[in-house]
Write a protein that holds these residues in place. Structure first.
Motif, short mmCIF file in Angstrom:
data_model
loop_
_atom_site.label_atom_id
_atom_site.label_comp_id
_atom_site.label_asym_id
_atom_site.label_seq_id
_atom_site.Cartn_x
_atom_site.Cartn_y
_atom_site.Cartn_z
N ASP A 139 57.41 -21.09 59.80
CA ASP A 139 58.36 -19.98 59.87
C ASP A 139 58.79 -19.50 58.50
O ASP A 139 59.32 -18.39 58.37
N ARG B 202 69.63 -20.51 58.17
CA ARG B 202 69.21 -19.23 58.75
C ARG B 202 68.25 -19.44 59.92
O ARG B 202 68.39 -18.81 60.97
N HIS B 203 67.28 -20.35 59.74
CA HIS B 203 66.30 -20.57 60.80
C HIS B 203 66.90 -21.30 62.00
O HIS B 203 66.51 -21.04 63.14
N LYS C 44 69.96 -20.89 62.97
CA LYS C 44 70.74 -19.86 63.64
C LYS C 44 69.84 -18.99 64.52
O LYS C 44 70.18 -18.66 65.66
N LYS C 45 68.66 -18.62 63.98
CA LYS C 45 67.71 -17.83 64.76
C LYS C 45 67.20 -18.62 65.96
O LYS C 45 67.05 -18.10 67.06
N TRP C 46 66.92 -19.91 65.74
CA TRP C 46 66.42 -20.77 66.81
C TRP C 46 67.45 -20.89 67.93
O TRP C 46 67.11 -20.84 69.11
N GLY D 41 60.69 -11.55 65.46
CA GLY D 41 61.76 -10.90 64.70
C GLY D 41 61.20 -10.02 63.60
O GLY D 41 60.09 -10.23 63.12
N TYR E 185 59.97 -11.52 60.02
CA TYR E 185 58.89 -12.52 59.96
C TYR E 185 57.92 -12.16 58.85
O TYR E 185 57.43 -11.03 58.78
#
Length: 228
Positions: A97, A115-116, A118-120, A187, A190
């Motif tokens: 990612d 950040r990742h 939070k996206k997950w 997203g 990406y």
């Protein structure tokens, strides 16, 4: 419960520094020095995110990333001394990612981890709206239960596999471009090629032979309604 981070790094100095920074932020860190040990961690209790070195003894990070992606879409942040664009693209296309080049700032790594995660968290199942079931021939997707069936058999799918099936199935026979699917599933931030879509479709076809997903050459994919 605090998020768990899997850290795979064979350099003890880097491993200790990264582990210290992540622990300070409140994460539970499972740090190992080989991909083989990391796989044992994955099988006994998968972390919420991986920080993965590429150059490892034995199984390298690319192979480990590929194996993880066969069953899970958990975020993978790749760290590597390799700064070539081809290495970054390969890591991302195999399912990574994000990509950080050594030497890197531990604070930047922590920021990207946050950040990742939070996206997950945002990708996890929410109450579904609209039709509960999507069907196309022998294919059935149950939105509320987050389950997929093909020819009467339940099929285990990852979060991204489920999302792309839901997008295609919600508008049967419509051709979606690779770029459109990439934005909808991964997203708009990406950093990778649209080959990620091809790889995901390939995995789905392997799991469900005769799945009515058609390749629209030079464009993308469509899910037939099973009437033809």
């Amino acid at each position: 419960m605090n998020d768990t981070i899997g850290l795979v790094e064979d350099d003890p100095n880097i491993r200790e520094i990264v582990e210290a920074y992540l622990t300070k932020e409140g994460y539970e860190v499972k740090a190992v020095d080989t991909a083989e040990k990391a796989w044992d961690v994955f099988e006994t209790g998968a972390p919420d995110l991986w920080v993965l070195d590429i150059m490892l003894p034995g199984m390298d990070g690319y192979e480990f990333c590929k194996r993880i992606r066969q069953t899970s879409e958990v975020p993978i942040l790749i760290i590597s001394a390799k700064d070539e664009e081809v290495d970054k693209i390969l890591g991302l296309e195999l399912g990574g990612d994000d990509y950080l080049t050594k030497p890197f700032s531990p604070r930047e790594l922590v920021a990207r981890v946050k950040r990742h995660l939070k996206k997950w968290e945002a990708m996890k199942p929410l109450p579904e709206q609209g039709e509960e079931k999507i069907t196309a021939g022998d294919f059935v997707l149950n939105q509320q239960e987050r389950r997929v069936y093909f020819k009467g058999e339940e099929i285990e799918v990852t979060t991204k596999e489920f999302e792309i099936l839901k997008i295609l199935g919600a508008q049967e026979n419509r051709a979606f471009s690779r770029e459109e699917l990439l934005v909808k599933v991964w997203g708009d931030d990406y950093f990778g090629s649209d080959r990620a879509v091809d790889d995901l479709i390939k995995r789905l076809r392997k799991k469900m032979k005769d799945l009515p997903i058609e390749t629209v050459w030079g464009h993308g994919y469509r899910l037939r309604d099973g009437s033809s």
